[in-house]
Design a protein around this motif. Sequence first.
Motif, PDB file in Angstrom:
ATOM      1  N   LEU A 212      -3.005 -20.178  12.330  1.00  0.00           N
ATOM      2  CA  LEU A 212      -3.975 -19.672  13.297  1.00  0.00           C
ATOM      3  C   LEU A 212      -3.329 -19.791  14.666  1.00  0.00           C
ATOM      4  N   GLU A 213      -3.152 -18.641  15.327  1.00  0.00           N
ATOM      5  CA  GLU A 213      -2.434 -18.632  16.594  1.00  0.00           C
ATOM      6  C   GLU A 213      -3.242 -19.300  17.698  1.00  0.00           C
ATOM      7  N   ALA A 234      -9.300 -12.522   9.818  1.00  0.00           N
ATOM      8  CA  ALA A 234      -8.970 -11.717  10.993  1.00  0.00           C
ATOM      9  C   ALA A 234      -9.353 -12.499  12.233  1.00  0.00           C
ATOM     10  N   THR A 235      -8.607 -12.297  13.303  1.00  0.00           N
ATOM     11  CA  THR A 235      -8.864 -12.972  14.578  1.00  0.00           C
ATOM     12  C   THR A 235      -8.906 -11.946  15.697  1.00  0.00           C
ATOM     13  N   SER A 236      -9.901 -12.068  16.551  1.00  0.00           N
ATOM     14  CA  SER A 236      -9.967 -11.286  17.787  1.00  0.00           C
ATOM     15  C   SER A 236      -9.894 -12.256  18.950  1.00  0.00           C
ATOM     16  N   VAL A 271     -12.537 -15.023  11.569  1.00  0.00           N
ATOM     17  CA  VAL A 271     -13.566 -14.827  10.546  1.00  0.00           C
ATOM     18  C   VAL A 271     -12.900 -14.711   9.178  1.00  0.00           C
ATOM     19  N   LEU A 272     -13.483 -15.378   8.190  1.00  0.00           N
ATOM     20  CA  LEU A 272     -13.093 -15.239   6.792  1.00  0.00           C
ATOM     21  C   LEU A 272     -14.087 -14.319   6.100  1.00  0.00           C
ATOM     22  N   ASP A 280     -12.321  -8.142  10.154  1.00  0.00           N
ATOM     23  CA  ASP A 280     -11.837  -7.516  11.383  1.00  0.00           C
ATOM     24  C   ASP A 280     -12.997  -7.147  12.300  1.00  0.00           C
ATOM     25  N   ALA A 281     -13.978  -6.421  11.774  1.00  0.00           N
ATOM     26  CA  ALA A 281     -15.093  -5.964  12.600  1.00  0.00           C
ATOM     27  C   ALA A 281     -15.959  -7.120  13.088  1.00  0.00           C
ATOM     28  N   TRP A 282     -16.206  -8.099  12.225  1.00  0.00           N
ATOM     29  CA  TRP A 282     -17.057  -9.214  12.647  1.00  0.00           C
ATOM     30  C   TRP A 282     -16.358 -10.104  13.671  1.00  0.00           C
ATOM     31  N   ALA A 283     -15.042 -10.248  13.564  1.00  0.00           N
ATOM     32  CA  ALA A 283     -14.325 -11.021  14.588  1.00  0.00           C
ATOM     33  C   ALA A 283     -14.489 -10.365  15.950  1.00  0.00           C
ATOM     34  N   THR A 284     -14.411  -9.030  15.989  1.00  0.00           N
ATOM     35  CA  THR A 284     -14.628  -8.311  17.244  1.00  0.00           C
ATOM     36  C   THR A 284     -16.055  -8.502  17.740  1.00  0.00           C
ATOM     37  N   ALA A 285     -17.028  -8.356  16.843  1.00  0.00           N
ATOM     38  CA  ALA A 285     -18.435  -8.487  17.233  1.00  0.00           C
ATOM     39  C   ALA A 285     -18.735  -9.868  17.804  1.00  0.00           C
TER      40      ALA A 285
END
Length: 339
Positions: A212-213, A234-236, A271-272, A280-285
């Motif tokens: 995890l960056e 995914a990470t945003s 988000v997992l 991807d989408a939920w990390a953005t949200a």
Amino acid sequence: MPKTCFDPAASMASAALSESTLSGPTMGTRWAVRYQAPPDFDHGALSRDLALTVESVDAQMSPWKPESGLMRLNRSEPGQWVALPADLLGVLARAVQIGALSGGAYDAAIGDLVNAWGFGAVRDAPDPAAIRRAAASHRPAHLWLDIDGERARARKRMPMTLDLCGIAKGYAVDRMAQVMDRHGVAHALAGLDGELRACGARADGRPWAVALESPQEGRRAAHGVIELVDLSVATSGDYRHWIRVGSERLAHTMDGRRAAPVRNPVASVTVLAASCMDADAWATALLVAGPGEGPALAQRMGLDALFLLRCEGRLTEIGLGRFAAHPCRARIAAATPAP
């Protein structure tokens, strides 16, 4: 959750497999896979199929390629139905669903805002006049975009420019996982620009460990480790794609509700999910939703999410779901000082 134990049978099976990597360019970045396969495996055929798959997604969903299906929809007049490929329709439908569930925190109709603020195909300084026009005309996709799956078509009911950058890369990773499955690869980690999906575990039964960056500007460092088995992540964040306007640093993620770039203390959200598209989408949200609304939304939706917040020069964490309850599946290191 039980601890991982040594399995002699799995160890013997894994000894018969060798680990390989493949990668290639797409969507302005690179796709990559790590996988374990027998010595006589056809790596070339897998590489060709993966490249064709991600290019197919890009050809349909690129906001920059004039002939992509997405751009054809963007050029259409409000009320005009546009025939579209099944993959694009599926992603648009999920974008509309997550937009509605998130109260507009995820919004695919932010293309004009992206361009006006200088994050489009031509990177430039924000254009105040274009920003005012984009803000005045903005309508969220989940309220003004219709999807007709039976007839394979979609239409806008108001002028809008759609941008799927917050969901299409995750979908491409899901398609990569399907390719791995068709080629009989049961142990793999597929990724595209930080969106990752584990196909099974490693051959010896161990999970795939990914870093995890740490959200530090201008420096690549690990904040912690996440262990994945048949799971996507995914990470945003606000730390990799941004512009500076005067003394202000503007992140590339748009908040359609404010018609402006995200501006809150959340440095990143991870988000997992079973599908990388959803992660991807939920990390953005959740990044857009911010430190107050975001965790409440994640809890309401039953999401496994990790928020890293900048607070008085340090990073603090809010972990929900598996990030809080199952550290052996999502092991996160202690908070480190923020820049």
